[in-house]
Design a protein around this motif. Structure first.
Motif, PDB file in Angstrom:
ATOM      1  N   SER A 139       7.262  -1.954   6.621  1.00  0.00           N
ATOM      2  CA  SER A 139       7.109  -0.611   6.041  1.00  0.00           C
ATOM      3  C   SER A 139       8.434  -0.234   5.391  1.00  0.00           C
ATOM      4  CB  SER A 139       6.725   0.410   7.111  1.00  0.00           C
ATOM      5  OG  SER A 139       7.795   0.637   7.993  1.00  0.00           O
ATOM      6  N   PHE A 140       8.324   0.600   4.382  1.00  0.00           N
ATOM      7  CA  PHE A 140       9.501   1.019   3.616  1.00  0.00           C
ATOM      8  C   PHE A 140       9.391   2.507   3.332  1.00  0.00           C
ATOM      9  CE2 PHE A 140       7.905  -3.089   2.187  1.00  0.00           C
ATOM     10  CZ  PHE A 140       9.001  -3.930   2.322  1.00  0.00           C
ATOM     11  N   TYR A 141      10.505   3.193   3.344  1.00  0.00           N
ATOM     12  CA  TYR A 141      10.514   4.537   2.787  1.00  0.00           C
ATOM     13  C   TYR A 141      11.170   4.432   1.425  1.00  0.00           C
ATOM     14  CZ  TYR A 141      10.667   9.387   1.838  1.00  0.00           C
ATOM     15  OH  TYR A 141      10.444  10.598   1.227  1.00  0.00           O
ATOM     16  N   ASP A 142      10.417   4.701   0.381  1.00  0.00           N
ATOM     17  CA  ASP A 142      10.903   4.640  -0.992  1.00  0.00           C
ATOM     18  C   ASP A 142      11.526   5.995  -1.319  1.00  0.00           C
ATOM     19  OD1 ASP A 142      11.250   4.653  -3.746  1.00  0.00           O
ATOM     20  OD2 ASP A 142       9.315   3.732  -4.172  1.00  0.00           O
ATOM     21  N   LEU A 149       5.627   3.012   1.871  1.00  0.00           N
ATOM     22  CA  LEU A 149       4.873   1.834   1.445  1.00  0.00           C
ATOM     23  C   LEU A 149       4.737   0.914   2.647  1.00  0.00           C
ATOM     24  CD1 LEU A 149       6.919   1.224  -1.800  1.00  0.00           C
ATOM     25  CD2 LEU A 149       4.605   2.120  -1.707  1.00  0.00           C
ATOM     26  N   VAL A 150       3.569   0.319   2.800  1.00  0.00           N
ATOM     27  CA  VAL A 150       3.337  -0.617   3.896  1.00  0.00           C
ATOM     28  C   VAL A 150       2.855  -1.926   3.303  1.00  0.00           C
ATOM     29  CG1 VAL A 150       2.050  -1.063   6.029  1.00  0.00           C
ATOM     30  CG2 VAL A 150       2.773   1.269   5.480  1.00  0.00           C
ATOM     31  N   LEU A 151       3.489  -3.020   3.710  1.00  0.00           N
ATOM     32  CA  LEU A 151       3.064  -4.353   3.310  1.00  0.00           C
ATOM     33  C   LEU A 151       2.055  -4.828   4.341  1.00  0.00           C
ATOM     34  CD1 LEU A 151       3.464  -6.698   1.306  1.00  0.00           C
ATOM     35  CD2 LEU A 151       5.197  -7.595   2.887  1.00  0.00           C
ATOM     36  N   VAL A 152       0.807  -4.963   3.907  1.00  0.00           N
ATOM     37  CA  VAL A 152      -0.299  -5.286   4.805  1.00  0.00           C
ATOM     38  C   VAL A 152      -0.742  -6.723   4.571  1.00  0.00           C
ATOM     39  CG1 VAL A 152      -2.659  -4.683   5.483  1.00  0.00           C
ATOM     40  CG2 VAL A 152      -1.076  -2.882   4.764  1.00  0.00           C
ATOM     41  N   GLY A 153      -0.798  -7.492   5.641  1.00  0.00           N
ATOM     42  CA  GLY A 153      -1.307  -8.858   5.572  1.00  0.00           C
ATOM     43  C   GLY A 153      -2.786  -8.857   5.885  1.00  0.00           C
ATOM     44  N   VAL A 154      -3.591  -9.455   4.997  1.00  0.00           N
ATOM     45  CA  VAL A 154      -5.047  -9.508   5.168  1.00  0.00           C
ATOM     46  C   VAL A 154      -5.436 -10.944   5.500  1.00  0.00           C
ATOM     47  CG1 VAL A 154      -7.283  -9.024   4.115  1.00  0.00           C
ATOM     48  CG2 VAL A 154      -5.280  -7.660   3.464  1.00  0.00           C
ATOM     49  N   VAL A 192       0.831  -1.202   0.000  1.00  0.00           N
ATOM     50  CA  VAL A 192       0.000   0.000   0.000  1.00  0.00           C
ATOM     51  C   VAL A 192       0.867   1.254   0.000  1.00  0.00           C
ATOM     52  CG1 VAL A 192      -1.759   1.280   1.305  1.00  0.00           C
ATOM     53  CG2 VAL A 192      -1.788  -1.222   1.307  1.00  0.00           C
ATOM     54  N   VAL A 193       0.600   2.152  -0.927  1.00  0.00           N
ATOM     55  CA  VAL A 193       1.211   3.480  -0.878  1.00  0.00           C
ATOM     56  C   VAL A 193       0.428   4.227   0.195  1.00  0.00           C
ATOM     57  CG1 VAL A 193       1.687   5.621  -2.106  1.00  0.00           C
ATOM     58  CG2 VAL A 193       1.818   3.428  -3.325  1.00  0.00           C
ATOM     59  N   SER A 194       1.039   4.396   1.365  1.00  0.00           N
ATOM     60  CA  SER A 194       0.253   4.898   2.488  1.00  0.00           C
ATOM     61  C   SER A 194       0.313   6.405   2.675  1.00  0.00           C
ATOM     62  CB  SER A 194       0.653   4.196   3.780  1.00  0.00           C
ATOM     63  OG  SER A 194       1.981   4.497   4.102  1.00  0.00           O
ATOM     64  N   VAL A 195       1.484   6.986   2.537  1.00  0.00           N
ATOM     65  CA  VAL A 195       1.599   8.429   2.760  1.00  0.00           C
ATOM     66  C   VAL A 195       2.874   8.924   2.077  1.00  0.00           C
ATOM     67  CG1 VAL A 195       2.787   8.169   4.987  1.00  0.00           C
ATOM     68  CG2 VAL A 195       1.463  10.231   4.556  1.00  0.00           C
ATOM     69  N   CYS A 206       6.079  15.874   6.729  1.00  0.00           N
ATOM     70  CA  CYS A 206       7.369  16.213   6.122  1.00  0.00           C
ATOM     71  C   CYS A 206       8.209  14.946   5.932  1.00  0.00           C
ATOM     72  CB  CYS A 206       8.100  17.263   6.934  1.00  0.00           C
ATOM     73  SG  CYS A 206       8.662  16.719   8.534  1.00  0.00           S
ATOM     74  N   GLU A 207       9.094  15.006   4.945  1.00  0.00           N
ATOM     75  CA  GLU A 207       9.907  13.842   4.588  1.00  0.00           C
ATOM     76  C   GLU A 207      10.744  13.347   5.765  1.00  0.00           C
ATOM     77  OE1 GLU A 207      12.734  12.280   0.995  1.00  0.00           O
ATOM     78  OE2 GLU A 207      12.978  14.374   1.597  1.00  0.00           O
ATOM     79  N   TYR A 208      11.354  14.251   6.489  1.00  0.00           N
ATOM     80  CA  TYR A 208      12.200  13.846   7.606  1.00  0.00           C
ATOM     81  C   TYR A 208      11.420  12.963   8.585  1.00  0.00           C
ATOM     82  CZ  TYR A 208      14.935  14.060  11.876  1.00  0.00           C
ATOM     83  OH  TYR A 208      15.628  13.712  13.011  1.00  0.00           O
ATOM     84  N   ASP A 209      10.217  13.385   8.945  1.00  0.00           N
ATOM     85  CA  ASP A 209       9.405  12.616   9.892  1.00  0.00           C
ATOM     86  C   ASP A 209       8.997  11.265   9.318  1.00  0.00           C
ATOM     87  OD1 ASP A 209       9.532  14.519  11.889  1.00  0.00           O
ATOM     88  OD2 ASP A 209       7.690  15.533  11.258  1.00  0.00           O
ATOM     89  N   LEU A 210       8.626  11.231   8.037  1.00  0.00           N
ATOM     90  CA  LEU A 210       8.219   9.964   7.424  1.00  0.00           C
ATOM     91  C   LEU A 210       9.383   8.980   7.339  1.00  0.00           C
ATOM     92  CD1 LEU A 210       5.843  11.181   4.587  1.00  0.00           C
ATOM     93  CD2 LEU A 210       5.228  10.248   6.825  1.00  0.00           C
TER      94      LEU A 210
END
Length: 171
Positions: A111-114, A121-126, A56-59, A75-79
């Motif tokens: 989670s990843f910062y691209d 991006l967050v990898l979500v398990g359903v 998921v593209v989360s934020v 802001c990018e720094y916080d993310l």
């Protein structure tokens, strides 16, 4: 005549905001546009049984993409610093029913910062048993909408700088 060039927001791009991920299936990613460090981690990710995964593209940072549909900006720094909290403190709920952790429908696996596309991006398990409708939609390629939830100490008004811990204190 004046001409204006509008930069699209992340939500206006043609790229899907959710991608079905099959852990351990190297062939799946051969034709998928995912940044290479993320691809490597997904290739090695095994996942849980009875669980489907979506990336998921989360934020995204305000400096590059502007605010989100709710007019929230980060802001990018916080993310870059805080994106792991999606995994350590977050989970997957339906329709904002998120107060009781036992009412989750899955979990945030990674989670990843691209840094290339400037987004989290967050990898979500359903869970198949808890959310068969979402799993069916994922498998059939239907569009799935998600909402990124977060806890912040206060919102900051972008006009006057007011720091409001609650909506009552908004300017």
């Amino acid at each position: 005549m004046d001409k204006t060039w509008e930069i699209p927001t992340l939500t206006q791009l043609d790229e899907p905001s959710i991608t079905l991920v099959r852990p351990g299936y190297k062939e799946k990613y051969a034709h998928t546009k995912i940044a290479s460090p993320i691809y490597k981690e997904l290739e090695e990710f095994e996942g849980r049984p009875n669980t489907s995964y979506m990336l998921v593209v989360s934020v995204s940072p305000n400096e590059y993409w502007g605010d989100n549909k709710n007019n929230d900006a980060f802001c990018e720094y916080d993310l870059m610093k805080k994106h792991p909290t999606f995994v350590t403190e977050g989970t997957f709920f339906k329709n904002h029913v998120n107060q009781d952790p036992l009412k989750n429908y899955g979990y945030n696996a990674k989670s990843f910062y691209d840094d290339v596309m400037k987004r989290v991006l967050v990898l979500v398990g359903v869970d198949h048993d808890k959310a068969p409708d979402i799993v069916d939609d994922l498998e059939s390629g239907k569009k799935i909408s998600v909402s990124m939830g977060c806890r912040v100490k206060y919102d900051v008004c972008s006009i006057c700088g007011n720091m409001a811990p609650t909506r009552k204190e908004y300017c």
